[in-house]
Motif scaffolding. Sequence first.
Motif, short mmCIF file in Angstrom:
data_model
loop_
_atom_site.label_atom_id
_atom_site.label_comp_id
_atom_site.label_asym_id
_atom_site.label_seq_id
_atom_site.Cartn_x
_atom_site.Cartn_y
_atom_site.Cartn_z
N ARG D 32 0.82 -1.22 0.00
CA ARG D 32 0.00 0.00 0.00
C ARG D 32 0.84 1.26 0.00
O ARG D 32 0.47 2.26 -0.58
N VAL D 33 2.02 1.19 0.66
CA VAL D 33 2.83 2.40 0.80
C VAL D 33 3.78 2.60 -0.38
O VAL D 33 3.89 3.70 -0.93
N ASN D 34 4.47 1.54 -0.77
CA ASN D 34 5.53 1.68 -1.78
C ASN D 34 5.16 1.21 -3.18
O ASN D 34 5.99 1.22 -4.07
N GLY D 35 3.93 0.74 -3.35
CA GLY D 35 3.55 0.22 -4.67
C GLY D 35 3.82 -1.26 -4.77
O GLY D 35 2.94 -2.06 -5.02
N ASN D 36 5.07 -1.67 -4.54
CA ASN D 36 5.37 -3.09 -4.44
C ASN D 36 6.65 -3.31 -3.66
O ASN D 36 7.35 -2.35 -3.34
N GLN D 37 6.93 -4.57 -3.34
CA GLN D 37 8.12 -4.90 -2.58
C GLN D 37 8.68 -6.23 -3.05
O GLN D 37 7.95 -7.10 -3.52
N HIS D 38 10.00 -6.40 -2.90
CA HIS D 38 10.66 -7.65 -3.24
C HIS D 38 10.57 -8.61 -2.08
O HIS D 38 10.82 -8.24 -0.93
N THR D 39 10.23 -9.87 -2.36
CA THR D 39 10.26 -10.90 -1.35
C THR D 39 10.57 -12.24 -2.05
O THR D 39 10.93 -12.24 -3.22
#
Lengths: 262, 262, 262, 262
Positions: D32-39
Amino acid sequence: MRDVQSGPAQVALPIDRVGVKNLRLPLLVRDRVNGNQHTVADVDIGADLPAHFKGTHMSRFVEALDSWSEDLDYKSVQRLLNDVRARLEAERAFVTFRFPFFLAKQAPATGSPAIMSYDCRLTGEIGPEDNGRPRFLLQVDVPVMTVCPCSKAISDEGAHSQRALVRIQARFAGFTWLEELVDIADAAGSSPVYTLLKREDEKFVTESAFANPTFVEDVVRSVAQALAAHPQTTWFRVEVESFESIHNHSAFAVIEQRIERA
Amino acid sequence: MRDVQSGPAQVALPIDRVGVKNLRLPLLVRDRVNGNQHTVADVDIGADLPAHFKGTHMSRFVEALDSWSEDLDYKSVQRLLNDVRARLEAERAFVTFRFPFFLAKQAPATGSPAIMSYDCRLTGEIGPEDNGRPRFLLQVDVPVMTVCPCSKAISDEGAHSQRALVRIQARFAGFTWLEELVDIADAAGSSPVYTLLKREDEKFVTESAFANPTFVEDVVRSVAQALAAHPQTTWFRVEVESFESIHNHSAFAVIEQRIERA
Amino acid sequence: MRDVQSGPAQVALPIDRVGVKNLRLPLLVRDRVNGNQHTVADVDIGADLPAHFKGTHMSRFVEALDSWSEDLDYKSVQRLLNDVRARLEAERAFVTFRFPFFLAKQAPATGSPAIMSYDCRLTGEIGPEDNGRPRFLLQVDVPVMTVCPCSKAISDEGAHSQRALVRIQARFAGFTWLEELVDIADAAGSSPVYTLLKREDEKFVTESAFANPTFVEDVVRSVAQALAAHPQTTWFRVEVESFESIHNHSAFAVIEQRIERA
Amino acid sequence: MRDVQSGPAQVALPIDRVGVKNLRLPLLVRDRVNGNQHTVADVDIGADLPAHFKGTHMSRFVEALDSWSEDLDYKSVQRLLNDVRARLEAERAFVTFRFPFFLAKQAPATGSPAIMSYDCRLTGEIGPEDNGRPRFLLQVDVPVMTVCPCSKAISDEGAHSQRALVRIQARFAGFTWLEELVDIADAAGSSPVYTLLKREDEKFVTESAFANPTFVEDVVRSVAQALAAHPQTTWFRVEVESFESIHNHSAFAVIEQRIERA
């Protein structure tokens, strides 16, 4: 001393299951050859909770298990579940035992015996609709060997093989030995696995497995066919997971089936 | 607000290591082909504590990790360890990162690429005797395939095979890629394992593994020989565990060696 | 039939340890109150292998365990290790048993008894330098409760508490009961933990734990002090891990010490 | 080269699910905050198999995942499932991603930010009855803190607390952020847990948790109430497990509910 649990709930919702988890106990389990055997179990035990009570009295589950302290069979689990319902003033109760089960198994050529262990699980549940007769669910994990039919067919020599795990979950209309489920799984792979194999036995296992290649699809279907043909089964779910020797992931297959009995 | 930790200890014993465990973080790791890659890590981080302090300030380890927030390499871990020593007023500091590492790997016949993942661990430690240069320990788990030489020799057809895990732990005098350790392990089994194999590849893997049978003893010796020959190694420990397809237990072998460099 | 294992190794390196892992067996363990108790064990067993042999005969480890089939004590493990050396023609042998150990424990106020279980590990090793007397390493995991001294000191009311795990590893000059190690760990936390607590007991545990707040640093030092004072200890390593209730990670502390005995 | 899989099955039973398990991949997840994230994710993927085919072509699942290689959202999973059906000529397909999800969380008094991680699982399934629109199941594990109301009420001072795990599984009629589920769980315990707490924060958490004691029964009901009030939920199952600090076992509670939407 205040009984906070018996006070009113802030949010008046009924709870499906409440109880304790991962209690470890010594246990006696019935066994076809020796009558019974010593093992250890991890136990989950619980009951339902009506909307108007704030909490359950968790220590009563432990007291029920403690005063039970007997060997695991259908009658004794029935007594335990009824005891839980009485102590907790609950309509429904359930208990799950997870335990290793030991069987002496003879090597296929030399007949040398050695102990195999199988992860098992027994769940008993009872509710108002059960007329005092609990429903049981039996689970057993049986390691087997699979030889890949595709690898054998396309290769000039050899075929990759690996350990696979057959997980049988089943409900039965009458008493069924854990040993019967182990036998069903053992017959479905390319070969059973053994704890002790002398050279003659290793030759036997290698050759007979190679002569009988099986996909996880073949294994799951054979087990399903045998469970459907078992005179007591009313429901089963079989999952076979093969720890592929050519990959770092597993192949798996699942069949679930309900069986209507007149 | 009281600082309980800085008060006197009741039992005045020095503590070897105190810190936090199992903190999970996103991480950037260096990689030979792409420069770096995104992964996630479980982190343990700690320091020593002299006999006269009651406790450590645990939140400072988290702050050190938080203000670090960079990619994992020898320089950045050195900075992190020195930062921990400064924040905690400690003589010694250590940190361990456990993370999956991804490599694109081509299938042996068709060349089809697919991603493999390897469990890795990097530990850095520093103490007064290290003159500001931390000691590192690298660990990588590489799955391979083993075909049993005994089973092949004594059977008319076939040979049992299985997945085995090669765990390399090593210390190096200079920079070494994780990829080098994967290559060493891959060369030591009957065959590497792959994520994606088309039929031509499966034929290739089956036949080449069958032509190259290996005991866990063979695999551990090959890896040990290659690590001893590596120009940077100063110490290693190799363990190979083979998830035997004919048993429900594993076979394993271990070699540990220190290498003196002039 | 060919004996591939006895053939020459391609890479002539001696192997430190080779054997089998994760064999599960029923086991009898000695216990201070009842003489002995039934439990189950996961067993690793192995030996060294000289540079000139290609492989070990893995089935001989299983045969040694199978013909051993007795209760676990120092004498019986000595016999097992010597049997392994003889069967494998090895200089060194080792065996590790991992098993749950059960103790009846009384609730602190009502005295209600219930069974606690502790994860234990016994390792025995023997080599040419041991003059026939194996070295033993005992490990036991004891869960305790910790109340945070900092949280108590700085808060107007309350203090966070959590379960913590005390892992004791120790070597002894003479026979030592597992129960002694459990007692040492139980005395070191804010409170022992129990399987069954009635309301009066819960009040007792809450108040006595709150009166005795402990950091992981306090717990590890208390256990270290008690182990150093034990008449038989020659070496120990204690690790305390606290599953912090205010975080999703653990705090931990470690002390390792060798004790010279005249 | 022979296509063994397309040959006839020996036992002509349809298979509910067949596929691959525990493939590990890097993954991009929406946030929600950064658009997407790496995992990183562990993936299970499969399809059904009609009675007349001997086997599935397992490598096609890997190819589908490989050519997918995009970020995880509802549209991309829909594409993946349809691609699996096409490649495997299957009626049904499913995929499960298990991955850690990272959120920056501010300490409650000082506002210091630090990263929390949550174990998540997304399952997508599609069959002929779904008209091309897959069904999704979202799961998230949220650690919270519970302070025991009974212990607080009956004790002169203090109250035992511990970490508890809230597992939410839910189906939704429309898009829902993972973050919404974390917020619901965080609001239901005695206090959220944090990665970084300075002394002022620890005081705040201790006092606010002590002022808000909760049984597992309270937590599971609060979460259930919030999920039932969520505008998109069509089904949920909540389990709360509390790792009791006074016991070595857990207390747990479960509520499952279907919500009819007009």
